[in-house]
Design a protein around this motif. Sequence first.
Motif, PDB file in Angstrom:
ATOM      1  N   PRO A 221       0.862  -1.282  -0.007  1.00  0.00           N
ATOM      2  CA  PRO A 221       0.079   0.033  -0.144  1.00  0.00           C
ATOM      3  C   PRO A 221       0.900   1.336   0.044  1.00  0.00           C
ATOM      4  O   PRO A 221       2.088   1.274   0.348  1.00  0.00           O
ATOM      5  CB  PRO A 221      -0.808  -0.014   1.427  1.00  0.00           C
ATOM      6  CG  PRO A 221      -0.837  -1.471   1.688  1.00  0.00           C
ATOM      7  CD  PRO A 221       0.489  -1.943   1.218  1.00  0.00           C
ATOM      8  N   VAL A 222       0.133   2.385  -0.528  1.00  0.00           N
ATOM      9  CA  VAL A 222       0.790   3.684  -0.171  1.00  0.00           C
ATOM     10  C   VAL A 222       0.487   3.974   1.361  1.00  0.00           C
ATOM     11  O   VAL A 222      -0.731   4.033   1.813  1.00  0.00           O
ATOM     12  CB  VAL A 222       0.003   4.768  -1.172  1.00  0.00           C
ATOM     13  CG1 VAL A 222       0.481   6.303  -0.788  1.00  0.00           C
ATOM     14  CG2 VAL A 222       0.163   4.314  -2.625  1.00  0.00           C
ATOM     15  N   ALA A 223       1.373   4.043   1.987  1.00  0.00           N
ATOM     16  CA  ALA A 223       1.191   3.992   3.534  1.00  0.00           C
ATOM     17  C   ALA A 223       1.658   5.167   4.249  1.00  0.00           C
ATOM     18  O   ALA A 223       2.674   5.994   3.798  1.00  0.00           O
ATOM     19  CB  ALA A 223       2.066   2.782   4.218  1.00  0.00           C
ATOM     20  N   VAL A 224       0.997   5.682   5.366  1.00  0.00           N
ATOM     21  CA  VAL A 224       1.234   6.957   6.234  1.00  0.00           C
ATOM     22  C   VAL A 224       1.784   6.515   7.423  1.00  0.00           C
ATOM     23  O   VAL A 224       1.289   5.361   7.847  1.00  0.00           O
ATOM     24  CB  VAL A 224      -0.012   7.741   6.142  1.00  0.00           C
ATOM     25  CG1 VAL A 224       0.339   8.777   7.306  1.00  0.00           C
ATOM     26  CG2 VAL A 224      -0.328   8.224   4.710  1.00  0.00           C
ATOM     27  N   LEU A 225       2.647   7.144   7.906  1.00  0.00           N
ATOM     28  CA  LEU A 225       3.556   6.718   9.154  1.00  0.00           C
ATOM     29  C   LEU A 225       2.645   7.117  10.357  1.00  0.00           C
ATOM     30  O   LEU A 225       2.397   8.288  10.552  1.00  0.00           O
ATOM     31  CB  LEU A 225       4.875   7.125   9.262  1.00  0.00           C
ATOM     32  CG  LEU A 225       5.802   6.887  10.297  1.00  0.00           C
ATOM     33  CD1 LEU A 225       5.832   5.220  10.377  1.00  0.00           C
ATOM     34  CD2 LEU A 225       7.233   7.360  10.243  1.00  0.00           C
ATOM     35  N   HIS A 226       2.573   6.142  11.176  1.00  0.00           N
ATOM     36  CA  HIS A 226       1.564   6.503  12.552  1.00  0.00           C
ATOM     37  C   HIS A 226       2.835   6.230  13.613  1.00  0.00           C
ATOM     38  O   HIS A 226       3.103   5.129  13.805  1.00  0.00           O
ATOM     39  CB  HIS A 226       0.561   5.553  12.542  1.00  0.00           C
ATOM     40  CG  HIS A 226       0.104   5.562  13.860  1.00  0.00           C
ATOM     41  ND1 HIS A 226      -0.288   4.485  14.485  1.00  0.00           N
ATOM     42  CD2 HIS A 226      -0.294   6.697  14.969  1.00  0.00           C
ATOM     43  CE1 HIS A 226      -0.839   4.530  15.719  1.00  0.00           C
ATOM     44  NE2 HIS A 226      -0.920   6.001  16.154  1.00  0.00           N
ATOM     45  N   THR A 275       2.933   1.483  11.552  1.00  0.00           N
ATOM     46  CA  THR A 275       3.289   1.987  12.784  1.00  0.00           C
ATOM     47  C   THR A 275       4.746   1.834  13.127  1.00  0.00           C
ATOM     48  O   THR A 275       5.371   0.760  12.802  1.00  0.00           O
ATOM     49  CB  THR A 275       2.452   1.189  13.887  1.00  0.00           C
ATOM     50  OG1 THR A 275       1.152   1.381  13.414  1.00  0.00           O
ATOM     51  CG2 THR A 275       2.827   1.719  15.186  1.00  0.00           C
ATOM     52  N   GLY A 276       5.357   3.107  13.322  1.00  0.00           N
ATOM     53  CA  GLY A 276       6.654   3.053  13.529  1.00  0.00           C
ATOM     54  C   GLY A 276       7.124   2.756  14.990  1.00  0.00           C
ATOM     55  O   GLY A 276       6.431   2.971  15.896  1.00  0.00           O
ATOM     56  N   THR A 277       8.370   2.338  15.427  1.00  0.00           N
ATOM     57  CA  THR A 277       9.186   2.485  16.566  1.00  0.00           C
ATOM     58  C   THR A 277      10.498   3.010  16.478  1.00  0.00           C
ATOM     59  O   THR A 277      11.019   3.208  15.404  1.00  0.00           O
ATOM     60  CB  THR A 277       9.236   0.916  17.069  1.00  0.00           C
ATOM     61  OG1 THR A 277      10.300   0.233  15.977  1.00  0.00           O
ATOM     62  CG2 THR A 277       7.797   0.119  17.015  1.00  0.00           C
ATOM     63  N   VAL A 278      10.900   3.576  17.568  1.00  0.00           N
ATOM     64  CA  VAL A 278      12.221   4.353  17.672  1.00  0.00           C
ATOM     65  C   VAL A 278      13.254   3.379  17.334  1.00  0.00           C
ATOM     66  O   VAL A 278      14.029   3.733  16.419  1.00  0.00           O
ATOM     67  CB  VAL A 278      12.284   5.135  18.889  1.00  0.00           C
ATOM     68  CG1 VAL A 278      13.670   5.761  18.890  1.00  0.00           C
ATOM     69  CG2 VAL A 278      11.174   6.046  19.077  1.00  0.00           C
ATOM     70  N   PRO A 279      13.451   2.404  17.862  1.00  0.00           N
ATOM     71  CA  PRO A 279      14.485   1.426  17.243  1.00  0.00           C
ATOM     72  C   PRO A 279      14.643   0.932  16.026  1.00  0.00           C
ATOM     73  O   PRO A 279      15.473   1.025  15.239  1.00  0.00           O
ATOM     74  CB  PRO A 279      14.387   0.253  18.474  1.00  0.00           C
ATOM     75  CG  PRO A 279      13.791   0.804  19.697  1.00  0.00           C
ATOM     76  CD  PRO A 279      12.692   1.797  18.768  1.00  0.00           C
ATOM     77  N   SER A 280      13.418   0.777  15.539  1.00  0.00           N
ATOM     78  CA  SER A 280      13.209   0.399  14.129  1.00  0.00           C
ATOM     79  C   SER A 280      13.651   1.441  12.897  1.00  0.00           C
ATOM     80  O   SER A 280      14.450   1.329  12.236  1.00  0.00           O
ATOM     81  CB  SER A 280      11.928  -0.139  13.828  1.00  0.00           C
ATOM     82  OG  SER A 280      11.955  -0.072  12.348  1.00  0.00           O
ATOM     83  N   TYR A 281      12.965   2.722  13.473  1.00  0.00           N
ATOM     84  CA  TYR A 281      13.406   3.895  12.658  1.00  0.00           C
ATOM     85  C   TYR A 281      15.020   4.278  12.956  1.00  0.00           C
ATOM     86  O   TYR A 281      15.701   4.568  11.806  1.00  0.00           O
ATOM     87  CB  TYR A 281      12.659   5.117  13.371  1.00  0.00           C
ATOM     88  CG  TYR A 281      12.939   6.333  12.487  1.00  0.00           C
ATOM     89  CD1 TYR A 281      12.756   6.482  11.177  1.00  0.00           C
ATOM     90  CD2 TYR A 281      13.459   7.616  13.282  1.00  0.00           C
ATOM     91  CE1 TYR A 281      13.036   7.913  10.487  1.00  0.00           C
ATOM     92  CE2 TYR A 281      13.824   8.523  12.572  1.00  0.00           C
ATOM     93  CZ  TYR A 281      13.493   8.949  11.233  1.00  0.00           C
ATOM     94  OH  TYR A 281      13.796  10.126  10.624  1.00  0.00           O
ATOM     95  N   GLU A 282      15.723   4.139  13.811  1.00  0.00           N
ATOM     96  CA  GLU A 282      16.957   4.364  13.963  1.00  0.00           C
ATOM     97  C   GLU A 282      18.041   3.223  13.339  1.00  0.00           C
ATOM     98  O   GLU A 282      18.991   3.669  12.657  1.00  0.00           O
ATOM     99  CB  GLU A 282      17.392   4.358  15.662  1.00  0.00           C
ATOM    100  CG  GLU A 282      16.923   5.588  16.564  1.00  0.00           C
ATOM    101  CD  GLU A 282      17.311   5.195  18.088  1.00  0.00           C
ATOM    102  OE1 GLU A 282      17.056   6.290  18.589  1.00  0.00           O
ATOM    103  OE2 GLU A 282      17.215   3.988  18.458  1.00  0.00           O
ATOM    104  N   ALA A 283      17.462   2.187  13.164  1.00  0.00           N
ATOM    105  CA  ALA A 283      18.049   1.105  12.377  1.00  0.00           C
ATOM    106  C   ALA A 283      18.004   1.292  11.106  1.00  0.00           C
ATOM    107  O   ALA A 283      19.014   1.156  10.113  1.00  0.00           O
ATOM    108  CB  ALA A 283      17.569  -0.296  12.748  1.00  0.00           C
ATOM    109  N   PHE A 284      16.895   1.922  10.658  1.00  0.00           N
ATOM    110  CA  PHE A 284      16.549   2.219   9.134  1.00  0.00           C
ATOM    111  C   PHE A 284      17.601   3.342   8.786  1.00  0.00           C
ATOM    112  O   PHE A 284      18.071   3.236   7.773  1.00  0.00           O
ATOM    113  CB  PHE A 284      15.120   2.381   8.950  1.00  0.00           C
ATOM    114  CG  PHE A 284      14.916   3.188   7.594  1.00  0.00           C
ATOM    115  CD1 PHE A 284      15.039   2.028   6.510  1.00  0.00           C
ATOM    116  CD2 PHE A 284      14.583   4.472   7.449  1.00  0.00           C
ATOM    117  CE1 PHE A 284      14.729   2.665   5.160  1.00  0.00           C
ATOM    118  CE2 PHE A 284      14.505   4.924   5.957  1.00  0.00           C
ATOM    119  CZ  PHE A 284      14.369   4.086   5.047  1.00  0.00           C
ATOM    120  N   ALA A 285      17.586   4.237   9.897  1.00  0.00           N
ATOM    121  CA  ALA A 285      18.589   5.634   9.473  1.00  0.00           C
ATOM    122  C   ALA A 285      19.952   5.221   9.219  1.00  0.00           C
ATOM    123  O   ALA A 285      20.706   5.667   8.530  1.00  0.00           O
ATOM    124  CB  ALA A 285      18.446   6.390  10.587  1.00  0.00           C
TER     125      ALA A 285
END
Length: 337
Positions: A221-226, A275-285
């Motif tokens: 899907p075209v997804a929006v981050l929550h 749905t985002g999580t901070v650890p996942s977002y940091e790993a992605f960055a």
Amino acid sequence: MRPDTPAENVDHTAEAARLERTAGLYPEDAEALLLRAAAHLELSGDRPAATTLYDRLLSTPGTLENPSLVRALKAANLWEYGHEAEARAIIEGIRTTAPRDPGPWLIVAESLESHDELDAAEDTFTEAARLLLPDTQETPLPLHPLLHGRHRVRRMRGLPHDDWDTLADTLHTGPVPLDELHDPKRVWSLGSDNPAELQAEISRLRAELGTYREALSRPFPVAVLHWPAPELAELLSAYPALATEYPSHEAHLATIESSLRELSSSGTANLGIVTGTVPSYEAFAASEATSPDDPTLLPQYATTLASRGRAVAWPPEVGAGCWCGSKKAYEGCHGAE
């Protein structure tokens, strides 16, 4: 693999290996990724390897979002390469536990149907419909295949229409009526020497193939981050530069809903929320060699989560809980006009 890659150009073994490697990098998404890998192994003909992946997932059932779905896929796969007794035992276990998700029921019923167990297939479709169909007039989209499959099996058995068959006819949106698609006598026309009959059958087959292609080729899907409230608080505490993107949690939730409505009104289909999580977002960055406080990274993160099967479809089905996690029905929360 891109969603629009032609099937004949796919190296299923290599794609399965890629998905397994990705599952190792993102263990929180292992279920969705390994199920896709198992599907590629089945398509490659390596059914024992697919069973190994299903067993790997089922070795930790407490971590699975849908263990019944994994069991159903394993049963269908086992039956295809000679393990009928084990497959039947798993199928009976699924029917006994009566999962509230249509996926396992559909896989089990279609597996029975493909092995000419038409009575058992109809019973399974009917049992699922009785358990899952809501009392409301609107039938949720995920339940349509159950009614269509039940209609097909009953037509093959030569049974008269009942109320659910009529409902299946109503829900069908293809150019060829469901009764015509599921007519057991269609196979006879393939041996006809009448060009008109053959042309009509070709048209029916094209319509049916189009329906299957639409079901099998849905891109992510075209997804929006929550961000849930605790995660957003942690994110802004660690990366205050992102406060311009998220002035408050309430504003964040309102922006999600308004953005999705704008996309929908502009004709964009297949929308979702991740749905985002901070650890996942940091790993992605870190994987992108970019600082997490770069706001341009946020939509990329959302797209990556969607491609890993983490998106929840928007809008929710009628009567379902709101995407924001408030435990209210969507219609009484962010779905209210």
